[in-house]
Design a protein around this motif. Sequence first.
Motif, short mmCIF file in Angstrom:
data_model
loop_
_atom_site.label_atom_id
_atom_site.label_comp_id
_atom_site.label_asym_id
_atom_site.label_seq_id
_atom_site.Cartn_x
_atom_site.Cartn_y
_atom_site.Cartn_z
N UNK A 152 -22.11 -19.41 35.80
CA UNK A 152 -21.30 -18.30 35.29
C UNK A 152 -21.87 -16.96 35.71
N UNK A 153 -21.04 -15.95 35.62
CA UNK A 153 -21.49 -14.61 35.93
C UNK A 153 -22.59 -14.20 34.95
N UNK A 154 -23.66 -13.64 35.49
CA UNK A 154 -24.77 -13.19 34.65
C UNK A 154 -25.89 -14.20 34.52
N UNK A 155 -25.67 -15.42 35.04
CA UNK A 155 -26.76 -16.42 35.00
C UNK A 155 -27.88 -15.95 35.93
N UNK B 54 -26.83 -9.28 48.06
CA UNK B 54 -27.74 -10.34 48.52
C UNK B 54 -29.20 -9.88 48.44
N UNK B 55 -30.06 -10.83 48.15
CA UNK B 55 -31.51 -10.61 48.17
C UNK B 55 -32.09 -11.61 49.16
N UNK C 217 -23.87 -13.33 46.80
CA UNK C 217 -22.77 -13.23 45.85
C UNK C 217 -23.27 -12.83 44.45
N UNK C 218 -24.36 -12.08 44.38
CA UNK C 218 -24.91 -11.67 43.09
C UNK C 218 -24.04 -10.59 42.46
N UNK C 219 -24.05 -10.59 41.16
CA UNK C 219 -23.36 -9.52 40.43
C UNK C 219 -24.31 -8.35 40.19
N UNK D 255 -28.63 -11.49 39.19
CA UNK D 255 -27.70 -12.21 38.33
C UNK D 255 -26.58 -12.82 39.20
N UNK D 256 -26.16 -14.02 38.82
CA UNK D 256 -25.08 -14.70 39.53
C UNK D 256 -23.78 -13.91 39.37
N UNK D 257 -23.00 -13.89 40.46
CA UNK D 257 -21.70 -13.21 40.41
C UNK D 257 -20.76 -13.81 41.42
N UNK D 258 -19.80 -13.00 41.89
CA UNK D 258 -18.82 -13.45 42.86
C UNK D 258 -18.51 -12.35 43.86
N UNK D 259 -19.53 -11.57 44.22
CA UNK D 259 -19.33 -10.47 45.17
C UNK D 259 -19.22 -11.01 46.58
N UNK D 260 -18.58 -10.24 47.47
CA UNK D 260 -18.47 -10.65 48.85
C UNK D 260 -17.35 -11.66 49.05
N UNK D 261 -17.53 -12.50 50.06
CA UNK D 261 -16.51 -13.49 50.42
C UNK D 261 -16.71 -14.71 49.52
#
Length: 424
Positions: A325-328, A350-351, A365-367, A385-391
């Motif tokens: 989930x987002x924020x993990x 990205x890191x 794809x980090x938030x 934090x996990x997210x859905x940025x980018x492709x």
Amino acid sequence: MKKSGQAAVFGRRKEPHTIIIARGDEIRHFTVRPWIAAFLGSAAAAVAIGYLLATSYLVLRDDLIGAATARQARMQQAYEDRISALRAQVDRITSRQLLDQQLMETKVSELLHRQSQLTQRHGRLEPILGRATAAPQLPATVPAPAAKPEIRAGLTAAENPFELAGMVPAAAAKPFSFWSTRNASRPDDTSADQADRLFIAINQSLRSIETEQLARITTLADSAYQTADAISDALESAGLPVDGDFGKDGVGGPLVAVGNPIGFETRVQELDEALDLLDRMKKEAQRLPIANPAPGRAISSTFGVRKDPLLGTPAHHSGMDFRAPVGAPARASAAGTVVKAGWNGGYGRMVEIEHSGGFTTRYAHLSKIGVKEGQAVSRGQEIGKVGSSGRSTGPHLHYEIRRDGEAIDPLRFLKAGKKVSSYL
């Protein structure tokens, strides 16, 4: 006539004896009365007996004196023999006591020397055992060293050999019991016998402690070698590089017969080498990106050719995706230095972390990004934090491992990390 004559005779008195001495015209007479005669006879008899006794004494005096002298000499010789026997017995007892005391002092010195050796060994082992027992991979059932034997201060001189020798160790106040040995002693045992039994029991206890020490050292060394081999095998089975073969191919060394005992220093050196090898293998494993960047999260897409989620055409996936989930939290899979931290095209936020050995890892794809470029990070540290940025079609963590710029399958790293995680 006849009757009167008989009466005269019957009634006639005895007249005393008279001694008449005539010399010329002179006539003398003495009347000897009966008591005087008796006295003179007794005196003559006494003189005769005295003469005989004196003569006999004079004749037998030398024999009597010789017999008395011989009897006295025999008595004196008997006394001298008895005194000599008692003196010899005293000398034997004294000699035995001196011998027992010297033997006791020798035994006590040996025991103190062995106890000093055990103390030195304990000091030598303490840092090494601290390294060994601090490692989670070593077995917890390894026998701990037994307590040092001490001599009970309340023992009598016959029971306490240190008191017999005139010395008591500094730790004598602690209890030390050999009741089984003391109870096994017979009633007619001397103090030396009881001390010998006590020394035997102490020697057995010290020998047992030494054996337990060597057994523990051997067990820890074997466990360290086994753990290092397990880490190496896990990395090699996953196709991961391990620097150096750590002497697996090279064999040799001096010939030591199977029955010959291995010294304490050799055992300690072996344990030290095993722990050094284990430390190197741990460092070797920890420098590789084998930790899970999203622990407990399911894998939604693996490395390799797959159907592109947006176009639906076959495409190469350079990493693996973790459904989250987002924020993990996204965590670093190994220690390293952040070389990129920001937006990177289709990766979104990205890191990228650079590790030793030419390895780099990417977290896309980090938030939110939680680190900066140039920052050093540790294994398991949260870097974003996990997210859905980018492709991306939804929240997930895209994870890549590259070596010298070429993407490789992260799955074998994760499998290796799962195998060695309990050893690190």
